[in-house]
Motif scaffolding. Structure first.
Motif, PDB file in Angstrom:
ATOM      1  N   LEU A 173       1.045  -1.135   0.427  1.00  0.00           N
ATOM      2  CA  LEU A 173      -0.079  -0.454   0.079  1.00  0.00           C
ATOM      3  C   LEU A 173       0.551   1.072   0.036  1.00  0.00           C
ATOM      4  O   LEU A 173       0.142   1.754  -0.484  1.00  0.00           O
ATOM      5  CB  LEU A 173      -0.929   0.539   0.832  1.00  0.00           C
ATOM      6  N   THR A 174       2.116   1.368   0.754  1.00  0.00           N
ATOM      7  CA  THR A 174       2.778   2.801   1.113  1.00  0.00           C
ATOM      8  C   THR A 174       3.767   2.114  -0.835  1.00  0.00           C
ATOM      9  O   THR A 174       3.444   3.549  -0.840  1.00  0.00           O
ATOM     10  CB  THR A 174       4.312   2.344   1.608  1.00  0.00           C
ATOM     11  N   ALA A 175       3.681   1.768  -1.763  1.00  0.00           N
ATOM     12  CA  ALA A 175       4.025   1.863  -2.670  1.00  0.00           C
ATOM     13  C   ALA A 175       3.165   2.459  -3.480  1.00  0.00           C
ATOM     14  O   ALA A 175       3.097   3.366  -4.835  1.00  0.00           O
ATOM     15  CB  ALA A 175       4.737   0.290  -3.215  1.00  0.00           C
ATOM     16  N   LEU A 176       1.963   1.023  -3.669  1.00  0.00           N
ATOM     17  CA  LEU A 176       0.588   2.609  -3.847  1.00  0.00           C
ATOM     18  C   LEU A 176       0.730   4.159  -4.188  1.00  0.00           C
ATOM     19  O   LEU A 176       0.381   4.345  -5.021  1.00  0.00           O
ATOM     20  CB  LEU A 176      -0.249   1.260  -3.814  1.00  0.00           C
ATOM     21  N   PHE A 177       0.577   4.369  -3.025  1.00  0.00           N
ATOM     22  CA  PHE A 177       0.357   5.496  -2.329  1.00  0.00           C
ATOM     23  C   PHE A 177       2.071   6.712  -2.801  1.00  0.00           C
ATOM     24  O   PHE A 177       1.106   7.556  -4.062  1.00  0.00           O
ATOM     25  CB  PHE A 177       0.890   5.714  -1.162  1.00  0.00           C
ATOM     26  N   PHE A 178       2.900   6.027  -3.524  1.00  0.00           N
ATOM     27  CA  PHE A 178       3.967   6.615  -3.787  1.00  0.00           C
ATOM     28  C   PHE A 178       3.861   6.788  -5.408  1.00  0.00           C
ATOM     29  O   PHE A 178       4.342   7.501  -5.811  1.00  0.00           O
ATOM     30  CB  PHE A 178       5.484   6.298  -3.382  1.00  0.00           C
ATOM     31  N   GLU A 179       3.265   5.566  -5.780  1.00  0.00           N
ATOM     32  CA  GLU A 179       3.610   5.562  -7.256  1.00  0.00           C
ATOM     33  C   GLU A 179       2.162   6.269  -8.047  1.00  0.00           C
ATOM     34  O   GLU A 179       2.818   7.182  -8.905  1.00  0.00           O
ATOM     35  CB  GLU A 179       2.774   4.267  -7.400  1.00  0.00           C
ATOM     36  N   TYR A 180       0.637   6.478  -7.135  1.00  0.00           N
ATOM     37  CA  TYR A 180      -0.169   7.358  -7.676  1.00  0.00           C
ATOM     38  C   TYR A 180       0.200   9.279  -7.120  1.00  0.00           C
ATOM     39  O   TYR A 180      -0.083   9.644  -7.663  1.00  0.00           O
ATOM     40  CB  TYR A 180      -1.331   6.961  -6.972  1.00  0.00           C
ATOM     41  N   THR A 181       1.443   9.148  -6.174  1.00  0.00           N
ATOM     42  CA  THR A 181       1.434  10.469  -5.604  1.00  0.00           C
ATOM     43  C   THR A 181       2.464  11.288  -6.980  1.00  0.00           C
ATOM     44  O   THR A 181       2.421  11.739  -7.451  1.00  0.00           O
ATOM     45  CB  THR A 181       1.894  10.700  -4.644  1.00  0.00           C
ATOM     46  N   ALA A 182       3.244  10.272  -6.819  1.00  0.00           N
ATOM     47  CA  ALA A 182       4.018  10.467  -8.685  1.00  0.00           C
ATOM     48  C   ALA A 182       3.823  10.857  -9.585  1.00  0.00           C
ATOM     49  O   ALA A 182       3.651  11.697 -10.334  1.00  0.00           O
ATOM     50  CB  ALA A 182       5.213   9.640  -8.632  1.00  0.00           C
ATOM     51  N   LYS A 183       2.756   9.589 -10.029  1.00  0.00           N
ATOM     52  CA  LYS A 183       1.426  10.182 -11.309  1.00  0.00           C
ATOM     53  C   LYS A 183       0.986  11.990 -11.481  1.00  0.00           C
ATOM     54  O   LYS A 183       0.455  12.349 -12.523  1.00  0.00           O
ATOM     55  CB  LYS A 183       0.220   8.507 -11.188  1.00  0.00           C
ATOM     56  N   ILE A 184       0.182  11.865 -10.108  1.00  0.00           N
ATOM     57  CA  ILE A 184      -0.375  13.249  -9.942  1.00  0.00           C
ATOM     58  C   ILE A 184       0.455  14.449 -10.346  1.00  0.00           C
ATOM     59  O   ILE A 184       0.783  15.350 -11.100  1.00  0.00           O
ATOM     60  CB  ILE A 184      -0.673  13.892  -8.244  1.00  0.00           C
TER      61      ILE A 184
END
Length: 192
Positions: free
Chosen positions: A79-90
């Motif tokens: 979940l942490t990796a997903l959070f950073f992945e989607y934050t980076a996409k933003i």
């Protein structure tokens, strides 16, 4: 050609003794299975070492707590990796979730040193102070390793990867502030 056990231990050795070089390597063999295995290995090792220290390893409930610990560690890691992945996409930094999962799996490796430090805490006041300071620096080391993994995945500067790590704390502050302001404004509107 797959990843071998030798690659696994070479990666762990590199993270401990030359972390910057490990995260800047271009020839890393990215494997989500190896990353998952690394996270599970670290979770089991840390739980077992703490279980040995407090003699809870002899209890029947230890197996259930071990399984629970491993499952929660894997869930938080993913979940942490997903959070950073989607934050980076933003912010327009398209990354690679597999690479992020692989690199962040090696960031918590310093956790394996915490249980020996807990033994040092039992040696009196001086041991407790020394152990506490070393544990603090181990936490800093984990944050730095996580920053290196974000830097390597998203081609960020190190300062920006630290900003990305602390973004949830900053966002939580603003969310709490805005929530309190919103409730107080509603209270004011309906009290008149």
């Amino acid at each position: 050609m797959g990843i071998t056990v030798n690659d696994f231990f070479e990666n762990i050795y590199s993270v401990i003794f030359s972390p910057k070089a490990f995260f800047e390597r271009d020839d890393l063999k990215i494997s989500v299975r190896l990353a998952l295995g690394t996270v599970v290995f670290i979770a089991i090792l840390t739980k077992l070492s703490y279980g040995i220290l407090d003699n809870s390893i002899l209890k029947i409930t230890f197996i259930f707590s071990l399984i629970w610990h491993v499952l929660m560690t894997v869930l938080v890691w993913f979940l942490t990796a997903l959070f950073f992945e989607y934050t980076a996409k933003i912010f327009g930094k398209d990354g690679n979730l597999n690479k992020l999962l692989f690199l962040t799996a090696f960031a918590p490796i310093p956790y394996i040193f915490f249980s020996p430090l807990n033994l040092l805490k039992n040696l009196g006041g001086t041991g407790y102070i020394i152990s506490s300071f070393i544990e603090f620096f181990l936490y800093l080391w984990i944050i730095i390793l996580y920053a290196y993994s974000l830097r390597a995945t998203y081609n960020l500067t190190l300062s920006r990867s630290f900003m990305l790590i602390f973004l949830p704390f900053i966002a939580s502050f603003f969310a709490m502030h805005w929530t309190v302001c919103f409730i107080s404004k509603l209270w004011y509107i309906f009290s008149i």
